[in-house]
Scaffold this active site. Structure first.
Site, PDB file in Angstrom:
ATOM      1  N   ASN A  82      11.751  -7.936  10.812  1.00 20.59           N
ATOM      2  CA  ASN A  82      10.656  -7.359  11.337  1.00 20.59           C
ATOM      3  C   ASN A  82       9.922  -6.403  10.385  1.00 20.59           C
ATOM      4  O   ASN A  82       8.904  -5.857  10.904  1.00 20.59           O
ATOM      5  CB  ASN A  82      10.752  -7.009  12.880  1.00 20.59           C
ATOM      6  N   VAL A  89       6.220  -2.164   8.903  1.00 19.11           N
ATOM      7  CA  VAL A  89       6.828  -2.491  10.409  1.00 19.11           C
ATOM      8  C   VAL A  89       5.917  -3.476  11.141  1.00 19.11           C
ATOM      9  O   VAL A  89       4.818  -3.097  11.339  1.00 19.11           O
ATOM     10  CB  VAL A  89       7.098  -1.239  11.144  1.00 19.11           C
ATOM     11  N   CYS A  90       6.462  -4.384  11.667  1.00 19.55           N
ATOM     12  CA  CYS A  90       5.878  -5.504  12.501  1.00 19.55           C
ATOM     13  C   CYS A  90       6.230  -5.667  14.017  1.00 19.55           C
ATOM     14  O   CYS A  90       7.192  -6.389  14.030  1.00 19.55           O
ATOM     15  CB  CYS A  90       5.680  -6.773  11.743  1.00 19.55           C
ATOM     16  N   ILE A  91       5.984  -4.859  14.717  1.00 20.86           N
ATOM     17  CA  ILE A  91       6.356  -5.100  16.351  1.00 20.86           C
ATOM     18  C   ILE A  91       5.207  -4.973  17.027  1.00 20.86           C
ATOM     19  O   ILE A  91       4.304  -4.365  16.715  1.00 20.86           O
ATOM     20  CB  ILE A  91       7.477  -4.091  16.527  1.00 20.86           C
ATOM     21  N   HIS A  95       0.783  -3.425  17.430  1.00 23.90           N
ATOM     22  CA  HIS A  95      -0.351  -4.549  17.524  1.00 23.90           C
ATOM     23  C   HIS A  95      -1.623  -4.396  18.723  1.00 23.90           C
ATOM     24  O   HIS A  95      -1.020  -4.032  19.581  1.00 23.90           O
ATOM     25  CB  HIS A  95      -0.033  -5.929  17.575  1.00 23.90           C
TER      26      HIS A  95
END
Ligand code: ZN
Ligand code: ZN
Ligand code: ZN
Lengths: 166, 462
Positions: A82, A89-91, A95
Site C-alpha cells: 500500500n 501512502v495509499c490508505i 482519501h
C-alpha cells in the site's frame, strides 16, 4: 497569533500528540515557520517483519485542513503493497470522501474532518501489519506479499536493517 | 498561559478523567470548545461554522457521513450552556487538580471578588461544602470573570456615533444626557428572555448607570432584531455581473475570478448563518464577521498563498520543538537500533520464528482464528496478540474519537546522529533544556488561552 483555522487545529493536534503520544508514534511540524509540513516517525509493529524498524514520513497538510486530508509519504525506502515506490501512502483514511479511485473503500473508512493525524498514523501502523490486498499501490510488493510471503518478509527485514544502518 | 489549552492538560493532574470530559466539550472538527453548537438530524454536535463548512464541502455529517443539510441544523443550547460553565471554571479547576498554586489562586480570586471565603477551596473543606454554598459562590464569581475579557473585546470592536452611548440596560444608543430620563420612563429592560444564561450582564453592581461616560456597554447584544439567515444561491443561474451585485449588496468585496466570488459568498453564508446560531451575548457584529471573512480569505480562501499558511513564530516556540523533537526522534531510532542489535544475537524472537515457519503458523492459525476476516490474507494471526494493541487502539479511536492513553514512551536516551543528520541543523538560539524528559518537554506555546466563543478571534490582528 495564528490566524488560520487549519493552523490552530494543527497546533492543537500537535500539542495533544506531544503530551499524550500513542505508543510507537512521534509526529510534529518539522519547520518552525510552517505548521503545514510535519515529520512523523512510526515504529514497526511488533510481530511483523517491520518490527524494530523506525520509519520516517512526511505529512503535508492542505490549507483547508481538516476539510481535506493531508498527504503522507515515507521518506525512507519502503516495500509494502500500500505504499507507492516514491513513498506515498495509499490508505482509505487519507482519501477524501469524494475521491475513491479504486471504488472499494467504505465511506466510513475514508477521511473526514473528525479524523486526525494520530488516527492516520495509527492506521498506517496497522497497515504495516496488515496490508490491504485489494488496493495495491505497489503491485510488485503486493504480488510478492501474496505469492512469496517469505521473500516479502525477508525483503522487508533487510530494508529495516539497512534503514537502521546495521 | 504558556501552553495551548487542550484536553490533555488534565492527564497529569489528579483528575485525569477530566481529559475525556473536556474532549467531549470540544468540537471534533476544530478541537476548540464548541462555539455556537448545533446538532444535526443524526444527533451529532459541532460548532455551527465547522459543520456548515463540512456540509458545504461534501453534504455529509462529518461524524457519521449521513447526508445532512445546513437548514436542518438546530442549536444545541444545553451543550452551549455546559461548555460556557465549564470554561468559566476550567482554569481554577485545573489549578486545584494540579494541587499547585493553591495559594496564588486563592489570592487572585480574592482580589477579583473583593474578599470572599475562598478558603473553602482547600481540599478537605471543599468536601464539606454544601451545595448551597457552592451555588452562592459560583453566583458571585462568574459574572466578573466572564465580563472582563469580553468587555475588552467590545471596546475594541464597538463603534458608536460620536457623542453617544448605550443604555446600560437595553443597549439602545442615545446621548449620555438622555440616559437617565430614558431609564426612568421608556427603558424596556433587557432584551433577552433567557436571562439565566446571560451571565448577569445587566447586574447593576457591575454595569451601573454611574458608568455612563464609559463607552462600554455590558454585552455584545446588538440593538437590532435577531439576524435573518441568508439563503443559498444557485450560482449556476447567476451571471458574473449578477453575482458581483449580490456580493456588493452584502457589502462584500467583489473582485476576483468567478470561482473566488462563489467561494467568498459561500464562506460568508457560513459565517453569517453560524452567527445566527450564537447566543445573543456572543453574537458577532457584521464588522467582526467581515474581519473573519478577510482572515479566511487570506489563510484558506482561494486567494491564500502558501506563505500565508504559515504561522508566526510567537505561536509556539518551534525552535524548541525542533530541538526536542529531534531528540525524541533520535531516542526512538537509538532504541530501535539497540533492540534490533539485540535481536540479531538472540535469534529466538517472534520475528525469526516467523521467518522459519511463517507459512505453517498461518496454516495452524486457521483453526484458532477468531476474527471474521479472511485469514488467508492475514499473515500475522500467530502474532495476533502483538498487533492487537494497535488494532484495539484504532478501533477505540474510531469509536470514541478520543486519544487513547499512552502505553509507553521511548526509553533509550542515547543521542543518535543518524536520521536527522542530513536535515537542517538546529540553530542554537539558547533554548533552555532541549533534551529534558520526553514526556514533558513540550515547546512553550505562546498562544493565550482561547476565549469561550471566538474561533477566529485573532482575525485582523497583526
Ligand atoms: Zn468546531
Ligand atoms: Zn452524524
Ligand atoms: Zn424548550
Amino acid at each position: 497569533m495564528s490566524s488560520s483555522t487549519a493552523g490552530k487545529r494543527l497546533l492543537k493536534e500537535y500539542k495533544a500528540l506531544s503530551s499524550d503520544p500513542p505508543e510507537g508514534i512521534l509526529a510534529g511540524p518539522c519547520d518552525e515557520d510552517n505548521l503545514f509540513v510535519w515529520e512523523a516517525l512510526i515504529e514497526g509493529p511488533k510481530g511483523t517483519p517491520f518490527e524494530n524498524g523506525v520509519f520516517p514520513a512526511e505529512l503535508r497538510f492542505p490549507k483547508d485542513y481538516p476539510l481535506a486530508p493531508p498527504k503522507m509519504k515515507f521518506t525512507v525506502d519502503m516495500w509494502h503493497p500500500n505504499v507507492y515506490s516514491d513513498g506515498t501512502v495509499c490508505i482509505s483514511i487519507l482519501h477524501a470522501p469524494g475521491d475513491d479511485p479504486m471504488q472499494y473503500e467504505k465511506a466510513s473508512e475514508r477521511w473526514s474532518p473528525i479524523q486526525s493525524v494520530e488516527k492516520i498514523l495509527i492506521s498506517v501502523m496497522s497497515m504495516l501489519a496488515e496490508p490491504n490486498d485489494e488496493s495495491p499501490a505497489n503491485v510488485d510488493a503486493a504480488r510478492q506479499w501474496r505469492e512469496d510471503r517469505k521473500g516479502y518478509e525477508k525483503r522487508v527485514r533487510d530494508m529495516v536493517r539497512k534503514s537502521l544502518g546495521l | 498561559m504558556d501552553t495551548l489549552p487542550d484536553s490533555t492538560d488534565w492527564l497529569t493532574t489528579s483528575l485525569p478523567h477530566f481529559s475525556a470530559l473536556e474532549a467531549a466539550l470540544r468540537c471534533e472538527v476544530c478541537k476548540e470548545f464548541y462555539q455556537n453548537p448545533v446538532i444535526t438530524p443524526c444527533s451529532h454536535t459541532f460548532c455551527s461554522l465547522c459543520v456548515r463548512r463540512c456540509i458545504s464541502a461534501d453534504g455529509k455529517c462529518p461524524a457519521c457521513k449521513k447526508g445532512c443539510q445546513a437548514d436542518r441544523l438546530v442549536g444545541n443550547f444545553a451543550v452551549r450552556e455546559v461548555v460556557g460553565r465549564f470554561v468559566e471554571g476550567r482554569e481554577r479547576a485545573l489549578e486545584v487538580a494540579r494541587g499547585v498554586g493553591r495559594e496564588e489562586g486563592r489570592k487572585r480570586k480574592r482580589s477579583v471578588e473583593g474578599g470572599d471565603d475562598e478558603g473553602v477551596y482547600g481540599e478537605e473543606k471543599a468536601v464539606k461544602r454544601t451545595r448551597s454554598q457552592a451555588g452562592r459562590t459560583r453566583a458571585v464569581e462568574k459574572p466578573i470573570e466572564v465580563l472582563d475579557s469580553e468587555d475588552d473585546e467590545v471596546e475594541e470592536v464597538e463603534e458608536l456615533p460620536e457623542g453617544t452611548t448605550r443604555c446600560p440596560i437595553c443597549q439602545m444608543v442615545m446621548k449620555p444626557e438622555e440616559v437617565w430620563p430614558h431609564l426612568d420612563k421608556s427603558c424596556k429592560g433587557a432584551q433577552e428572555s433567557d436571562r439565566r444564561t446571560t451571565r448577569s450582564r445587566t447586574n447593576p453592581t457591575i454595569q451601573s448607570p454611574f458608568t455612563l461616560n464609559s463607552p462600554r456597554r455590558p454585552s455584545h447584544t446588538t440593538p437590532t432584531p435577531p439576524p435573518q439567515r441568508l439563503p443559498g444561491l444557485n450560482y449556476a443561474l447567476l451571471r458574473d455581473t449578477a453575482l458581483k451585485k449580490k456580493l456588493q449588496d452584502l457589502g462584500l468585496p467583489s473582485h476576483g475570478r468567478r470561482d473566488q466570488l462563489i467561494k467568498r459568498h459561500t464562506e460568508w453564508l457560513h459565517l453569517w448563518n453560524s452567527n445566527c446560531d450564537a447566543s445573543d451575548e456572543s453574537r458577532k457584529t457584521k464588522r467582526e464577521l467581515l474581519r473573519d471573512l478577510d482572515t479566511w480569505e487570506r489563510t484558506q480562501g482561494p486567494g491564500a498563498r502558501d506563505s500565508d499558511a504559515s504561522v508566526m513564530r510567537k505561536d509556539y516556540d518551534a525552535q524548541a520543538h525542533v530541538e526536542t523533537h529531534k531528540g525524541q526522534f533520535a531516542d526512538l531510532i537509538a532504541a530501535a537500533r539497540k533492540a534490533r542489535g539485540a535481536k540479531s544475537t538472540a535469534g529466538n524472537d517472534t520475528t525469526s520464528a516467523q521467518t522459519e515457519d511463517g507459512k505453517e503458523a498461518v496454516e495452524k492459525s486457521h483453526t484458532t482464528q477468531t476474527t471474521q476476516q479472511d485469514s488467508s490474507s492475514r499473515p500475522y494471526e500467530d502474532n495476533e496478540r502483538a498487533i492487537d494493541t494497535v488494532r484495539q487502539k484504532v478501533r477505540a479511536t474510531n469509536l470514541t474519537g478520543e486519544i487513547q492513553p499512552p502505553s509507553s514512551a521511548p526509553t533509550s536516551s542515547l543521542p543518535n546522529p543518524h536520521t536527522n543528520a542530513d536535515r537542517e541543523e538546529p540553530v542554537d538560539q539558547g533554548m533552555a533544556n532541549p533534551f529534558s524528559s520526553p514526556s514533558r518537554k513540550l515547546p512553550m506555546f505562546a498562544l493565550p488561552e482561547e476565549p469561550v466563543v471566538d474561533v477566529e478571534q485573532s482575525a485582523g490582528m497583526p
